[in-house]
Design a protein around this motif. Structure first.
Motif, PDB file in Angstrom:
ATOM      1  N   ILE A  46      54.880  26.841  26.270  1.00  0.00           N
ATOM      2  CA  ILE A  46      54.748  26.531  24.845  1.00  0.00           C
ATOM      3  C   ILE A  46      53.577  27.285  24.237  1.00  0.00           C
ATOM      4  O   ILE A  46      53.678  27.870  23.146  1.00  0.00           O
ATOM      5  CB  ILE A  46      54.581  25.010  24.642  1.00  0.00           C
ATOM      6  N   ILE A  47      52.453  27.293  24.957  1.00  0.00           N
ATOM      7  CA  ILE A  47      51.264  28.000  24.461  1.00  0.00           C
ATOM      8  C   ILE A  47      51.545  29.491  24.339  1.00  0.00           C
ATOM      9  O   ILE A  47      51.179  30.136  23.346  1.00  0.00           O
ATOM     10  CB  ILE A  47      50.072  27.732  25.402  1.00  0.00           C
ATOM     11  N   VAL A  91      41.432  28.615  27.573  1.00  0.00           N
ATOM     12  CA  VAL A  91      42.303  27.442  27.657  1.00  0.00           C
ATOM     13  C   VAL A  91      42.462  27.021  29.115  1.00  0.00           C
ATOM     14  O   VAL A  91      42.393  25.833  29.455  1.00  0.00           O
ATOM     15  CB  VAL A  91      43.685  27.756  27.034  1.00  0.00           C
ATOM     16  N   PHE A  92      42.664  27.993  29.994  1.00  0.00           N
ATOM     17  CA  PHE A  92      42.790  27.683  31.420  1.00  0.00           C
ATOM     18  C   PHE A  92      41.481  27.113  31.966  1.00  0.00           C
ATOM     19  O   PHE A  92      41.473  26.119  32.683  1.00  0.00           O
ATOM     20  CB  PHE A  92      43.162  28.938  32.214  1.00  0.00           C
ATOM     21  N   MET A  93      40.377  27.771  31.630  1.00  0.00           N
ATOM     22  CA  MET A  93      39.088  27.402  32.213  1.00  0.00           C
ATOM     23  C   MET A  93      38.625  26.025  31.762  1.00  0.00           C
ATOM     24  O   MET A  93      37.972  25.308  32.527  1.00  0.00           O
ATOM     25  CB  MET A  93      38.033  28.452  31.855  1.00  0.00           C
ATOM     26  N   TRP A 106      30.214  28.593  30.875  1.00  0.00           N
ATOM     27  CA  TRP A 106      31.422  29.381  30.631  1.00  0.00           C
ATOM     28  C   TRP A 106      31.397  29.979  29.220  1.00  0.00           C
ATOM     29  O   TRP A 106      30.979  29.322  28.272  1.00  0.00           O
ATOM     30  CB  TRP A 106      32.675  28.520  30.779  1.00  0.00           C
ATOM     31  N   GLY A 107      31.837  31.220  29.088  1.00  0.00           N
ATOM     32  CA  GLY A 107      31.943  31.838  27.773  1.00  0.00           C
ATOM     33  C   GLY A 107      31.496  33.281  27.785  1.00  0.00           C
ATOM     34  O   GLY A 107      31.351  33.895  28.846  1.00  0.00           O
ATOM     35  N   ALA A 245      50.448  33.593  37.016  1.00  0.00           N
ATOM     36  CA  ALA A 245      49.760  34.220  38.150  1.00  0.00           C
ATOM     37  C   ALA A 245      48.259  34.304  37.897  1.00  0.00           C
ATOM     38  O   ALA A 245      47.451  34.126  38.821  1.00  0.00           O
ATOM     39  CB  ALA A 245      50.335  35.612  38.402  1.00  0.00           C
ATOM     40  N   LEU A 246      47.875  34.558  36.646  1.00  0.00           N
ATOM     41  CA  LEU A 246      46.454  34.615  36.286  1.00  0.00           C
ATOM     42  C   LEU A 246      45.797  33.259  36.501  1.00  0.00           C
ATOM     43  O   LEU A 246      44.714  33.162  37.099  1.00  0.00           O
ATOM     44  CB  LEU A 246      46.310  35.063  34.840  1.00  0.00           C
ATOM     45  N   GLU A 247      46.457  32.197  36.047  1.00  0.00           N
ATOM     46  CA  GLU A 247      45.866  30.867  36.231  1.00  0.00           C
ATOM     47  C   GLU A 247      45.795  30.512  37.716  1.00  0.00           C
ATOM     48  O   GLU A 247      44.819  29.912  38.180  1.00  0.00           O
ATOM     49  CB  GLU A 247      46.665  29.810  35.480  1.00  0.00           C
ATOM     50  N   GLN A 248      46.815  30.890  38.474  1.00  0.00           N
ATOM     51  CA  GLN A 248      46.793  30.625  39.911  1.00  0.00           C
ATOM     52  C   GLN A 248      45.662  31.376  40.609  1.00  0.00           C
ATOM     53  O   GLN A 248      45.034  30.858  41.537  1.00  0.00           O
ATOM     54  CB  GLN A 248      48.143  31.001  40.519  1.00  0.00           C
TER      55      GLN A 248
END
Length: 271
Positions: A46-47, A91-93, A106-107, A245-248
């Motif tokens: 959705i995102i 969003v993932f982090m 973070w940032g 895959a990036l989030e994993q």
């Protein structure tokens, strides 16, 4: 969000009424993306759909610069800065437990560089140990902040310094070129000299056709090409497969423990 702040700044600075109208049209699509992100129950699908809808608008031909009418945006315009990728990674982090750990930051920020003692002479060491360090340019990254303090044996006064150790550094591009890889190699080595276990990740929408990166020859852990293509006139949507895959990959970096025994039993290989 980084891209939302950029849009607001561009709207304040833009004097051309047509371009202001264009910016407001782009902003409406961006706000739709922000709305989907705010719903913590939304899936990556959705995102990503909202992000691709925004990018379809951003890349609309009508927004391209026309010299004769002096309207639209040139290719080097800030409007095309890929801060939207920074926001997607954020969003993932924001879901990761490590952000609750002490000293984690973070940032967009700098990491410490060139950590060294540099006294004027051996004779001056006890009074002026002169601990030196610099700062890298700002990158999107996860940092561990350390209060480092020391004193010469026999003295009472401590020297105190705040050191930023890079944990995961993200280097973001719309189109990754050979020159970008050269710069990335430089900054990656800089980060690894500060903290040898740092993870370096390139995230780009497309690859320049002259680039055939071999991650094994670079101080980089992974390169994610979000659109799964070289730069071309026609752009494919950002792929959900690459996003997942990036989030994993992020999750694998942040794994709280690594069970060698379990992995050996499953694969027969000890890494």
């Amino acid at each position: 969000m980084y891209y939302g702040d950029l849009l607001e700044n561009l709207l304040v600075a833009e004097k051309n009424p047509v371009n202001r109208m264009y910016l407001n049209e782009i902003k409406l699509k961006w706000l739709n993306f922000e709305k989907e992100v705010e719903n913590k129950e939304n899936s990556n699908d959705i995102i990503l759909k909202a992000l691709n809808n925004f990018l379809n608008t951003l890349n609309n031909k009508k927004f391209k610069y026309i010299a004769s009418s002096n309207k639209g945006f040139k290719p080097e315009s800030e409007i095309f800065t890929p801060f939207y990728i920074d926001d997607l990674i954020s969003v993932f982090m924001q879901k990761k437990k490590i952000l609750n750990h002490l000293g984690i930051s973070w940032g967009k920020q700098s990491f410490s560089t060139g950590l060294q003692f540099n006294p004027i002479s051996f004779r001056d060491l006890q009074d002026s140990p002169n601990y030196e360090y610099g700062e890298s340019p700002e990158f999107l990254m996860l940092v561990q902040q350390i209060d480092f303090q020391f004193k010469i044996v026999g003295k009472h006064r401590f020297n105190k310094h705040l050191i930023n150790f890079p944990l995961i550094v993200f280097l973001i591009y719309r189109n990754l070129t050979q020159d970008d890889l050269i710069k990335t190699d430089y900054y990656a080595n800089m980060a690894l000299r500060t903290f040898s276990k740092a993870k370096i990740v390139i995230v780009t929408e497309t690859l320049d056709k002259s680039v055939t990166p071999d991650v094994r020859s670079l101080p980089i852990d992974s390169i994610f090409v979000l659109r799964k293509q070289f730069k071309d006139v026609e752009l494919s949507p950002i792929s959900i497969d690459v996003i997942n895959a990036l989030e994993q990959k992020i999750d694998s970096f942040l794994a709280e423990r690594y069970d060698i025994t379990e992995n050996f039993i499953e694969t027969g290989v000890i890494h």
